[in-house]
Design a protein around this motif. Structure first.
Motif, short mmCIF file in Angstrom:
data_model
loop_
_atom_site.label_atom_id
_atom_site.label_comp_id
_atom_site.label_asym_id
_atom_site.label_seq_id
_atom_site.Cartn_x
_atom_site.Cartn_y
_atom_site.Cartn_z
N UNK A 87 31.71 44.23 -77.84
CA UNK A 87 31.44 42.84 -77.44
C UNK A 87 31.84 42.63 -75.99
N UNK A 88 33.04 43.10 -75.66
CA UNK A 88 33.58 42.87 -74.33
C UNK A 88 32.88 43.74 -73.28
N UNK A 89 32.64 45.03 -73.63
CA UNK A 89 32.13 45.96 -72.61
C UNK A 89 30.62 45.91 -72.50
N UNK A 90 29.90 45.56 -73.57
CA UNK A 90 28.46 45.65 -73.49
C UNK A 90 27.75 44.32 -73.74
N UNK A 91 27.97 43.72 -74.93
CA UNK A 91 27.15 42.56 -75.31
C UNK A 91 27.35 41.37 -74.38
N UNK A 116 27.01 40.88 -84.52
CA UNK A 116 27.93 40.28 -83.55
C UNK A 116 27.46 40.56 -82.13
N UNK A 117 26.94 41.77 -81.87
CA UNK A 117 26.42 42.07 -80.54
C UNK A 117 25.27 41.14 -80.19
N UNK A 118 24.37 40.91 -81.14
CA UNK A 118 23.21 40.05 -80.90
C UNK A 118 23.68 38.64 -80.54
N UNK A 119 24.59 38.08 -81.35
CA UNK A 119 24.99 36.69 -81.12
C UNK A 119 25.81 36.54 -79.86
N UNK A 120 26.70 37.51 -79.61
CA UNK A 120 27.52 37.40 -78.41
C UNK A 120 26.64 37.53 -77.18
N UNK A 121 25.62 38.39 -77.26
CA UNK A 121 24.71 38.53 -76.13
C UNK A 121 23.92 37.25 -75.91
N UNK A 138 24.86 34.25 -76.69
CA UNK A 138 25.75 33.16 -76.28
C UNK A 138 26.51 33.48 -75.00
N UNK A 139 26.20 34.61 -74.35
CA UNK A 139 27.09 35.06 -73.28
C UNK A 139 27.15 34.09 -72.11
#
Lengths: 194, 218
Positions: free
Chosen positions: B119-123, B56-61, B63-64
């Motif tokens: 997700x919110x704080x880092x990715x 999830x971190x990879x994808x959210x990053x 798509x950010x």
């Protein structure tokens, strides 16, 4: 399921299988918003409101949409979206039509989306194969159990403010230990079987 | 390259110890309390959550830049629940016993605050590589905390470790540690221990007047 079965199911959900003390659903708000009995009651009411409605909504979506289409594996995604949308809708509805209730519940509503008790109840309903009436009753009763637990615990925490524990135990550890003792009391209900 | 590696190691250290998601940040308590009745379950839950966190971190990053700010939380939840469903199906197929033991807590990873918090704080603010490392570090930190709690509960409550009996026949396990109240008590005492260590460190720093940054690295 007969009426007595549903009543027993509800009784079990409130006391014997309490969501917090026996299943650990909804521990985050239980530990987070239980500093004062009044806020705890607000949170409990908001959860009860959302959980009853979401139990009905998720049941309908699962058996009327997902199952006929063979999409049961999408239930987690579908349920969390339903719950998020429902919380948003309820918030808008309350703000427009019942401002007094909105003022009382307002700040707690957005927190409920990520409360695992709500999603947990929806998934338990499907897992156990409850009918529509039983699902709604179970959601309502489980939320009542949550409210009972959080209000009792808030009462305990008010007393804890006057305690003078060792420095390492200040704050969260003491809260957890108090919760452990309360859970011990609730495990006394585990002996009740019908 | 060397700088990058150093940054990654630092991130790992933060996720595991100084910024541990459970013991320091106090996030994700529902699964922590529920699945730590045995070390086996704790490792299973830790691995499942780590896998979801990394993906999830990879994808959210990635798509950010495309996710509009107003609907970002909903978008994150959809991405996370997609990966949780994949993990759930994989677990049902390959580890049915573990799936039964963890029960609903696998689908409930969706609402685990650790994942949404990362997700919110880092990715949503960092590049893909850093986000993957952050997911790995946080996931391992979560697993470390779970294994610590589960070790205490399994050894004292059942007298076993990873299912293997540790003591002789005469050992009477304290069942209370396997009951829900044991979960609260164990976590309470563990966090008290962590706070004690932090207090000692802070006191020493105050006495010596050392630079906290230097001490962190040492």
């Amino acid at each position: 399921m007969s009426f007595t079965d549903v009543l027993l199911l509800m009784f079990g959900a409130v006391l014997v299988e309490n969501f917090i003390f026996s299943k650990f659903y909804g521990c985050c708000p239980f530990l987070g918003v239980s500093e004062k009995p009044a806020t705890a009651l607000g949170m409990g009411m908001a959860v009860t409101f959302v959980m009853t409605i979401s139990s009905a909504a998720t049941w309908a979506v699962y058996y009327l949409i997902l199952e006929p289409l063979g999409l049961q594996y999408l239930k987690t995604i579908a349920f969390i979206l339903i719950i998020a949308a429902l919380v948003q809708l309820i918030e808008m509805f309350l703000r427009r039509f019942v401002p007094a209730l909105y003022a009382a519940l307002g700040i707690y509503l957005p927190l409920i989306t990520t409360n695992c008790a709500v999603l947990g109840a929806a998934l338990v309903n499907i897992q156990k194969g409850y009918g529509f009436g039983a699902s709604v009753a179970y959601g309502f009763a489980a939320a009542l159990g949550f409210t009972l637990a959080i209000v009792i615990f808030a009462g305990v925490r008010v007393r804890l403010q006057f305690a003078d524990p060792p420095r390492a135990f200040r704050g969260f550890p003491l809260t957890l230990i108090a919760a452990g003792l309360l859970a011990m009391a609730f495990s006394g209900f585990a002996g009740i079987r019908f | 390259m060397k700088e990058k590696l150093k940054g990654c190691l630092r991130q790992l250290g933060e996720g595991l110890f100084s910024n541990n998601p459970v013991l320091i940040q106090l996030l994700g308590l529902c699964p922590t309390l529920a699945v730590t009745t045995s070390v086996n379950n704790a490792v299973g839950m830790g691995l499942a959550a780590t896998a979801v966190l990394i993906c999830s971190n990879l994808f959210i990053s990635l798509l950010r830049r495309f996710i509009p700010r107003q609907v970002r939380i909903a978008a994150y939840i959809v991405i996370i629940s997609g990966f949780v469903t994949s993990v759930e199906l994989l677990m049902k197929a390959y580890f049915p016993a573990l799936d039964r033991a963890l029960g609903l807590f696998i689908p409930l990873i969706v609402v685990n605050c650790i994942i949404l918090a990362r997700a919110e704080a880092f990715a949503s603010k960092n590049g893909p590589l850093a986000s993957v490392v952050d997911g790995l570090a946080t996931g391992l930190g979560f697993m470390l905390a779970l294994v610590l709690i589960a070790s205490v509960r399994e050894i004292l409550g059942a007298g076993t470790f990873w299912g293997m009996p540790l003591f002789g026949e005469g050992f009477k396990p304290a069942i209370i540690f396997l009951l829900p109240s044991g979960a609260f008590l164990t976590l309470g005492f563990l966090i008290a221990g962590v706070q004690k260590i932090c207090n000692i460190r802070d006191d020493r720093r105050k006495l010596e007047g050392t630079d906290p940054e230097k001490e962190e690295l040492a």
